[in-house]
Design an enzyme around this catalytic site. Structure first.
Site, short mmCIF file in Angstrom:
data_model
loop_
_atom_site.label_atom_id
_atom_site.label_comp_id
_atom_site.label_asym_id
_atom_site.label_seq_id
_atom_site.Cartn_x
_atom_site.Cartn_y
_atom_site.Cartn_z
N ASN A 1 6.62 -6.61 16.55
CA ASN A 1 7.71 -6.21 17.45
C ASN A 1 7.27 -5.84 18.86
O ASN A 1 7.85 -6.33 19.83
CB ASN A 1 8.47 -5.05 16.81
CG ASN A 1 9.43 -5.57 15.78
OD1 ASN A 1 10.31 -6.34 16.10
ND2 ASN A 1 9.22 -5.20 14.53
N ARG B 1 -3.28 -5.06 4.33
CA ARG B 1 -3.38 -6.05 5.41
C ARG B 1 -4.61 -6.92 5.27
O ARG B 1 -4.87 -7.79 6.11
CB ARG B 1 -3.45 -5.32 6.76
CG ARG B 1 -2.18 -4.69 7.15
CD ARG B 1 -1.98 -4.46 8.62
NE ARG B 1 -3.09 -4.17 9.45
CZ ARG B 1 -3.13 -3.15 10.33
NH1 ARG B 1 -2.13 -2.32 10.41
NH2 ARG B 1 -4.16 -2.98 11.12
N MET C 1 2.73 0.68 2.94
CA MET C 1 2.83 0.68 4.42
C MET C 1 4.25 0.39 4.90
O MET C 1 5.02 -0.30 4.23
CB MET C 1 1.87 -0.34 5.02
CG MET C 1 0.50 0.24 5.29
SD MET C 1 -0.51 -0.88 6.24
CE MET C 1 -1.80 0.24 6.78
N ASP D 1 5.15 -6.08 7.70
CA ASP D 1 6.37 -5.28 7.57
C ASP D 1 7.65 -6.12 7.44
O ASP D 1 8.69 -5.59 7.08
CB ASP D 1 6.53 -4.35 8.79
CG ASP D 1 5.41 -3.34 8.89
OD1 ASP D 1 4.82 -3.01 7.85
OD2 ASP D 1 5.12 -2.89 10.01
N ARG E 1 2.40 11.43 -16.83
CA ARG E 1 2.31 11.86 -15.43
C ARG E 1 3.32 11.11 -14.56
O ARG E 1 3.84 10.06 -14.96
CB ARG E 1 0.92 11.51 -14.87
CG ARG E 1 -0.17 12.44 -15.27
CD ARG E 1 -1.49 11.85 -14.78
NE ARG E 1 -2.59 12.77 -15.02
CZ ARG E 1 -3.86 12.40 -14.90
NH1 ARG E 1 -4.17 11.17 -14.59
NH2 ARG E 1 -4.81 13.29 -15.12
O1 F6P Z 1 2.70 -2.92 11.52
C1 F6P Z 1 1.81 -3.13 10.50
C2 F6P Z 1 1.30 -1.82 9.94
O2 F6P Z 1 0.34 -2.12 8.95
C3 F6P Z 1 2.35 -0.89 9.40
O3 F6P Z 1 2.83 -1.24 8.13
C4 F6P Z 1 1.61 0.41 9.41
O4 F6P Z 1 2.49 1.50 9.40
C5 F6P Z 1 0.82 0.31 10.68
O5 F6P Z 1 0.66 -1.06 10.94
C6 F6P Z 1 -0.52 0.97 10.65
O6 F6P Z 1 -1.08 0.86 11.92
P1 F6P Z 1 -2.60 1.08 12.27
O7 F6P Z 1 -3.37 -0.06 11.68
O8 F6P Z 1 -2.65 1.07 13.75
O9 F6P Z 1 -3.01 2.38 11.64
#
Ligand code: F6P
Length: 360
Positions: free
Chosen positions: A114, A286, A180, A138, A173
């Site tokens: 974005n 990621r 993320m 995302d 539990r």
């Molecule tokens: O936008 C991708 C993302 O992995 C989000 O899901 C997450 O909140 C953010 O980036 C984490 O950012 P950084 O790698 O800068 O900690």
């Protein structure tokens, strides 16, 4: 114009299918004209601002279909600071335009999320030829049904929930898997459903801790000895949803909890006396190689971007709508978020399955 020189740039958080997408663009351009020159701008917009690039060869794009990360490097350069001069007084937008001209680029291909799209649109407004590609785990880019990286991340987050399932079933539990997504919950929603989570908490649907406890108790009454919550990083309680951005920021600064999952875990433990365990797969979501779905998606998007460039159609993001790859005007994409709508049918279907969203 005859396309002679194109530059590629990857910006923002990385994801699994960036290299596969660049390969798709490069293969398409070289296939049409082996003489086309491709530059690789290093570390996202930073490279464009400070003039760091390398000349790519066709062989640089071989063997990278399955390689995660980005061969060009990336960085976060917030859009809101683009108009602010750097510490040495450099006008960043002017510098980017000058390098674009100095390098005699016919088109800049930008892969990003974005924030990246806002800057890409700014460069378009400033007269640069730009084509973009929707990258993010995302899946929150407006104008495309899906972004590359998303499915690969869903696979990893699902695997985390799957692994928790086997240990959860052996202990009585409650388990929380934090997925993320600060602002948008697509990844948590998909991983939650595919991993069989009992409760899914999303930023778009503020939760009530009493509703969560009610759902957990109902499972206990049904004889289930464990429960799994898939919680988005940006999950928010109904009370906190009423706070302003700055109030919320202050609250988190002063909080004892490293993230929302720990707060929810503690509240459940206090109210129910049940043991709660928290797992945060974090950046593993990621990492690693792109899944086959993403490889196909990236190849399609890359090919379509290459074709747009060859036709000299600039100012578009290449997206997917109703399974067709389509050009979407950049000015329509920039500045919008594609969020989960609580009324979406997928939410209603999940509720029909008995999944709680912690809202009632
Ligand atoms: O936008 C991708 C993302 O992995 C989000 O899901 C997450 O909140 C953010 O980036 C984490 O950012 P950084 O790698 O800068 O900690």
């Amino acid at each position: 114009m005859n396309i002679k020189r194109v530059a590629l740039l990857t910006s923002g958080g990385d994801c699994q299918s960036l290299n596969a997408t660049m390969r798709g663009v490069a293969k398409t351009l070289y296939h049409a004209n082996p003489k086309i020159e491709i530059l690789g701008i290093l570390d996202g917009y930073k490279g464009l601002i400070y003039g760091n690039y390398r000349k790519m060869e066709s062989r640089d794009f071989s063997g990278i279909l399955t390689l995660g990360g980005t061969i060009l490097g990336t960085s976060r350069q917030p859009f809101k600071k683009m108009r602010t001069p750097d510490e040495n007084g450099l006008d960043k937008v002017k510098a980017m335009k000058e390098n674009y001209k100095k390098w005699k680029l016919d088109c800049l291909v930008i892969l990003g999320g974005n924030g990246t799209h806002k800057t890409a649109n700014l460069l378009r407004e400033e007269g640069c030829n730009v084509v973009t590609l929707p990258k993010t785990i995302d899946n929150d880019i407006w104008g495309t049904d899906i972004t590359f990286g998303f499915q690969s991340a869903v696979n990893i987050a699902t695997n985390a929930i799957d692994c928790i399932h086997t240990t959860a079933a052996s202990h009585s539990r409650v388990f929380i898997v934090e997925v993320m997504g600060h602002k948008v919950g697509w990844l948590t929603l998909y991983a939650g459903i595919s991993g069989g989570a009992d409760i899914i908490l999303l930023p778009e649907i503020p939760y009530d801790i009493d509703a969560i406890v009610k759902a957990l108790k109902r499972r206990e009454e049904e004889g289930k000895n464990f429960s799994i919550l898939a919680v988005a990083e940006g999950a928010i309680s109904k009370e906190d949803a009423k706070l302003s951005k700055s109030e919320l920021k202050k609250k988190w600064k002063e909080s004892l909890y490293p993230s929302i999952s720990y707060q929810i875990g503690n509240e459940i433990q206090e109210r129910m006396g049940t043991e709660v365990r928290i797992t945060v797969p974090g950046h593993t979501q990621r990492g690693g190689e792109p899944c086959p779905y993403d490889r196909v998606l990236s190849s399609r998007l890359g090919a379509a971007a290459g074709q747009l460039i060859l036709k000299e159609k600039f100012g578009y993001m290449v997206g997917v709508q109703n399974n067709e790859v389509v050009p979407v005007p950049l000015e329509e994409v920039a500045g919008k978020l594609k969020m989960v709508n609580p009324e979406d049918s997928i939410i209603q279907e999940a509720k029909a399955l008995g999944i709680s969203f912690g809202d009632k």
